[in-house]
Design an enzyme around this catalytic site. Structure first.
Site, mmCIF file in Angstrom:
data_model
loop_
_atom_site.group_PDB
_atom_site.id
_atom_site.type_symbol
_atom_site.label_atom_id
_atom_site.label_comp_id
_atom_site.label_asym_id
_atom_site.label_seq_id
_atom_site.Cartn_x
_atom_site.Cartn_y
_atom_site.Cartn_z
ATOM 1 N N LYS A 1 -15.193 7.632 -3.518
ATOM 2 C CA LYS A 1 -16.441 7.893 -2.784
ATOM 3 C C LYS A 1 -17.034 9.244 -3.192
ATOM 4 O O LYS A 1 -18.247 9.379 -3.391
ATOM 5 C CB LYS A 1 -16.180 7.858 -1.270
ATOM 6 N N LYS B 1 -8.916 13.431 4.783
ATOM 7 C CA LYS B 1 -7.995 12.296 4.741
ATOM 8 C C LYS B 1 -6.967 12.521 5.834
ATOM 9 O O LYS B 1 -6.946 13.597 6.444
ATOM 10 C CB LYS B 1 -7.284 12.206 3.387
ATOM 11 N N ARG B 2 -6.107 11.500 6.121
ATOM 12 C CA ARG B 2 -5.054 11.718 7.099
ATOM 13 C C ARG B 2 -4.208 12.931 6.706
ATOM 14 O O ARG B 2 -4.047 13.232 5.524
ATOM 15 C CB ARG B 2 -4.170 10.470 7.214
ATOM 16 N N LYS C 1 0.252 14.438 1.059
ATOM 17 C CA LYS C 1 -1.132 14.668 0.619
ATOM 18 C C LYS C 1 -1.398 16.152 0.372
ATOM 19 O O LYS C 1 -2.413 16.540 -0.199
ATOM 20 C CB LYS C 1 -2.119 14.109 1.645
ATOM 21 N N HIS D 1 0.801 -1.228 0.000
ATOM 22 C CA HIS D 1 0.000 0.000 0.000
ATOM 23 C C HIS D 1 0.827 1.269 0.000
ATOM 24 O O HIS D 1 0.266 2.358 0.108
ATOM 25 C CB HIS D 1 -0.930 0.050 1.214
ATOM 26 N N THR E 1 -8.854 6.222 -1.874
ATOM 27 C CA THR E 1 -10.176 5.607 -2.025
ATOM 28 C C THR E 1 -11.270 6.640 -1.761
ATOM 29 O O THR E 1 -12.388 6.492 -2.259
ATOM 30 C CB THR E 1 -10.347 4.408 -1.062
HETATM 31 C C1 26Q Z 1 3.427 0.475 10.355
HETATM 32 C C2 26Q Z 1 4.320 0.153 11.367
HETATM 33 C C3 26Q Z 1 4.193 0.680 12.645
HETATM 34 C C4 26Q Z 1 3.129 1.533 12.909
HETATM 35 C C5 26Q Z 1 2.221 1.843 11.898
HETATM 36 C C6 26Q Z 1 2.379 1.332 10.635
HETATM 37 C C7 26Q Z 1 1.404 1.668 9.563
HETATM 38 C C8 26Q Z 1 0.040 1.695 9.839
HETATM 39 C C9 26Q Z 1 -0.885 2.034 8.864
HETATM 40 C C10 26Q Z 1 1.814 1.963 8.276
HETATM 41 C C11 26Q Z 1 0.885 2.305 7.305
HETATM 42 C C12 26Q Z 1 -0.467 2.338 7.585
HETATM 43 C C13 26Q Z 1 -1.514 2.691 6.607
HETATM 44 C C14 26Q Z 1 -1.297 2.914 5.342
HETATM 45 C C15 26Q Z 1 -2.394 3.314 4.442
HETATM 46 O O1 26Q Z 1 -3.517 3.572 4.865
HETATM 47 N N1 26Q Z 1 -2.129 3.367 3.138
HETATM 48 C C16 26Q Z 1 -3.163 3.748 2.187
HETATM 49 O O2 26Q Z 1 -3.793 2.569 1.708
HETATM 50 C C17 26Q Z 1 -4.911 2.883 0.897
HETATM 51 C C18 26Q Z 1 -5.608 1.584 0.534
HETATM 52 O O3 26Q Z 1 -4.845 0.870 -0.391
HETATM 53 C C19 26Q Z 1 -4.490 3.667 -0.323
HETATM 54 O O4 26Q Z 1 -5.648 4.044 -1.039
HETATM 55 C C20 26Q Z 1 -3.704 4.911 0.077
HETATM 56 O O5 26Q Z 1 -3.174 5.536 -1.089
HETATM 57 C C21 26Q Z 1 -2.563 4.522 1.011
HETATM 58 O O6 26Q Z 1 -1.901 5.679 1.504
#
Ligand code: 26Q
Length: 821
Positions: A672, A560-561, A566, A369, A668
């Protein structure tokens, strides 16, 4: 016993008419909750409604489970550290086809369904896109009849609640379980021991495999399952979301307790509690904490033990696992599963290494991702070895085979071998979870076409050379049930009137709406729905924040975050430039706009938190300046979550998808918004590119550098200072912000944030500014021509049916999992 049960008379199928539903609700209120209708509070009505709908769900759940067992077919296991499911009541009622009956039943009791709906806690077991994708996938797997289990952690505290104090983000704990959870069922029989630490010894000479070892774990906890039913559209299949909680093996250490150490006696208990306590609130790997690795292993091990137990029980032999199970890893967070599967097969099931690999590798698939280097998970070798000594040996064993093949068979050079290695040898040695997931899976997929292409060219270039058939694309999708039917019943009704019901079962049938795009009467109705949804959002803003906005203005939304890539900062800077222009040329034909922002910053992400403060500082000044004449208003909506999204998506005129090209894997929210009839202003990034291909160039506003141009600029010395000096609007906006116009209480607050743009600007804010500013003025021009605007927005709704997660799941099912024809 079983025979006696199956000879019992079968109860009649449960009624669906409002009269009987109302009677059942009152019965549940009386005997389940102990209240009569007169004394019942709104949360009592909600509990009674959930109980009534839940029974109908359970009937389908048991039937689905039986069907899966009888068919003896392949099952899908979706492993994810996040499931951002939100509220479940409306989803269950609607997918069971009971929304109209339930509304009528409650009305007959004097209860408004939309009011009690909002009392349900929003289950926020995820950060953002990746977690919400897992929730959409669960719903779509049930919808397209894929027998699937989701596996994750039952966090006691999900994503933090965000408050804004004096413009700053403040994080508060989220306690979604405080009043119990009617959707979950504890399964005490599904309990497994999970070990950490300790040492590894040679296997006893008892005939176990040569590759088997005995891991004497230093610490152990118990994982116990809680199951939640996931209802598909029309309620045909109900799958299971299985979330693990942690329990101590010895809740109280009696020796310590009897010696008077009452606190120390709870040591084990506290350690176990911490595992399922809290979701890490970071959506890129800023933490790298030991507890996170413990969480990852805890839920991976519990899930795999559960999968293997089920397989052996039904099919006898672990070696047939790849025919009966497909395990999908949602990013690398569960990637330690590869090593855990090898351990279970070698140490517990006596398979030699090569046979264990022949079971593991065809079973797993890995979805990536992100390409951001800071988000690629790696763990220091000493930490990994201390916590998971047996897994460290297995990682080395996998690596040895991998590197020998790379060197001897593929004749790869030193640089390629170093890049392929599961161990990063630069500086402190680290285990690369992405390489482990890649090597241990038969399929590795990206989440949009550009992202998949970049995976092949950048992070995984050498692994791709070695395994050229492994990387594939599966463009993301969203469930049209939650993101159209449920959050926008008004638009759903309008579409049904125009084109009939086919789109309810096949979202791509929305294309029939294209014929109405230039129909003036239909445009009027489409506009009426949009205005009604903008009214609803305006009401929410007034109630929650005391802010008033004009529902006839253009609603321009970025939710979004909060992340530098972004580029919320680009949006804010553009707002400041627009503010300057409105004041200096008040006689021009400016279009009234409300700019809405929402999103959470990781608690340790300094610049993201500062960007939230900036949005609020800029809002305060602009919203109170009479020279603006109400033409521009800025609102930062606190505590953005799934439920807030359900109100904001349908109310948007303009969707902001403005990441630096090449950095947003997919997005995503973009899907929406478009489904609900918003125009997109966006870069050629992630799924925006495919949205443009579907809606057509005339129905989306694209600006900025391409991913290729970004890479080229970065490589050939990009000088943002020159760009800024060449753009009067940008230079003025930046100097206003950095000199303290919006922060009179602390004039230097933004000096570093803005000053940094002159020298570094990694995210190309300056490079894209003029193009973005011009694109916004094109938006104004289209907005001024109402018929042109609605013709485009209708075409967006009509043409984005392809971005349904049903389509995405069918592609996974056919091309990765092998579970659908
Ligand atoms: C990893 C290690 C330690 C702590 C946290 C994490 C961690 C947690 C969540 C790393 C990444 C995430 C989330 C990533 C994320 O949401 N990515 C998004 O995924 C979506 C679905 O595929 C995409 O549409 C977005 O582009 C992408 O940013």
């Amino acid at each position: 016993m079983i025979e006696r049960i199956s000879s019992l008379p079968k109860p009649a199928p449960r009624a669906t008419d409002p009269g009987i539903l109302a009677a059942e609700i009152v019965e549940r209120l009386t005997y389940g909750i102990g209240k009569n209708a007169a004394a019942a509070k709104p949360h009592d009505w909600l509990a009674a409604v959930i109980n009534v709908i839940r029974e109908r769900v359970i009937d389908r759940w048991i039937a689905s489970t039986n069907k899966t067992y009888e068919e003896q077919g392949k099952r899908v296991y979706y492993l994810s550290l996040e499931f951002l499911i939100g509220r479940l009541m409306r989803d269950a009622v609607s997918n069971m086809g009971l929304m109209d009956s339930m509304r009528e039943a409650l009305a007959s009791l004097g209860v408004e369904i939309d009011l009690i709906r909002e009392l349900e806690p929003d289950a926020a077991l995820g950060n953002g896109g990746l977690g919400r994708l897992a929730a959409c996938f669960m719903e779509s797997m049930a919808t397209v009849d894929v027998p699937a289990y989701g596996y994750g952690i039952r966090y006691v505290n999900g994503m933090f609640r965000q408050e804004i104090h004096d413009g700053w983000q403040v994080e508060l704990p989220e306690t979604w379980l405080a009043h119990g959870n009617p959707w979950e069922f504890e399964r005490r029989e599904a309990s497994y021991e999970i070990g950490f630490g300790g040492s590894v010894e040679p296997a006893a000479a008892d005939g176990s495999g040569d590759d088997a070892r005995v891991w004497k774990a230093g610490e152990r906890v118990i994982a116990t399952a809680f199951d939640t039913p996931v209802v598909g559209w029309r309620g045909e299949r109900v799958n299971t979301l299985r979330l693990w909680t942690a329990l101590p093996i010895d809740p109280i250490l009696l020796d310590a307790f009897n010696a008077g150490d009452h606190i120390g006696a709870l040591r084990e208990s506290n350690k176990a509690d911490s595992l399922a306590r809290v979701l890490y609130p970071a959506d890129s790997n800023l933490a790298g904490q030991e507890l996170r690795l413990r969480q990852e292993y805890f839920f991976s091990s519990a899930s795999l033990q559960d999968i293997l137990r089920r397989h052996v029980q039904y099919f006898g032999d672990v070696r047939t696992l790849p025919e009966k199970a497909a395990i999908q890893l949602n990013d690398t967070h569960p990637a330690v599963s590869i090593a855990e599967m090898m351990r279970l097969l070698m140490d517990e099931h006596d398979l030699p290494f090569d046979e264990a690999w022949a079971v593991t590798q065809p079973t797993f698939g890995y979805t990536n991702h992100t390409l951001l280097p800071e988000a690629l998970e790696t763990w220091p070798v000493p930490l990994f070895e201390r916590l998971l000594p047996r897994h460290m040996q297995i990682v080395y064993a996998i690596n040895a085979k991998l590197l020998i093949k790379a060197r001897r068979e593929m004749k790869l050079d030193d640089a390629a071998v170093a890049a392929i290695s599961l161990i990063d040898e630069h500086g402190e040695r680290r285990v690369r979870m992405a390489n482990l997931a890649f090597a241990g899976s038969h399929s590795v997929n990206g989440v949009a076409a550009l992202h998949t292409d970049l995976m092949k060219k950048t992070v995984f270039a050498d692994l791709h050379r070695m395994f050229p058939d492994r990387i594939n694309n599966k463009t993301n999708g969203v469930t049209p049930r939650r993101w159209l039917q449920q959050c926008n019943p008004e638009l759903t009704s309008l579409i049904r009137e125009a084109i009939g019901d086919a789109f309810l079962d096949d979202t791509e049938a929305l294309t029939a709406l294209d014929a109405f795009a230039d129909d003036a009467a239909f445009q009027e109705k489409f506009k009426a729905v949009k205005v009604a949804k903008k009214d609803a959002l305006s009401n929410m803003l007034r109630e929650r924040m005391g802010v008033r906005v004009d529902p006839t203005a253009l609603f321009d939304i970025q939710i979004k975050r909060i992340h530098e890539y972004k580029r919320q900062l680009l949006n804010i800077i553009e707002a400041v430039a627009l503010y300057d222009q409105i004041r200096s040329r008040p006689e021009l034909d400016w279009q009234p706009r409300v700019k809405l922002f929402g999103g959470k910053a990781a608690p340790s992400y300094h610049n993201a938190k500062l960007i939230i403060k900036l949005a609020n500082d800029v809002a305060r000044v602009i919203n109170h300046d009479p020279a603006v004449q109400g033409l521009l208003k800025i609102v930062f909506v606190p505590n953005y979550n799934v439920s807030v999204a359900e109100v904001m998506m349908p109310a948007a005129d303009l969707s902001e998808q403005i990441s630096t090209a090449g950095m947003e894997a997919s997005g995503t929210g973009n899907m929406k918004f478009a489904l609900n009839g918003a125009l997109t202003i966006g870069t050629l990034d992630g799924a925006n590119i495919e949205i443009k291909d579907h809606v057509g160039d005339d129905n989306i506003v694209i600006f900025g550098l391409t991913a290729e141009e970004v890479a080229e600029r970065r490589a050939n010395g990009y000088t943002p200072r020159e760009v800024i000096e060449g753009s009067r609007e940008l230079a003025q906006a930046l100097s206003a912000i950095s000199s303290g116009v919006f922060s009179p209480d602390d004039k230097d607050r933004y000096a570093d944030l803005i000053g940094g743009l002159y020298d570094h600007d990694w995210f190309m804010v300056a490079a894209d500014f003029d193009s973005y500013h011009a694109a916004q003025r094109r938006i104004d021009t289209i907005w001024a021509d109402e018929s042109a605007w609605y013709s485009k927005t209708i075409r967006n709704t009509a043409r984005v049916g392809w971005f349904s997660s049903d389509r995405t799941i069918r592609q996974y099912a056919r091309e990765i999992w092998g579970v659908l024809p």
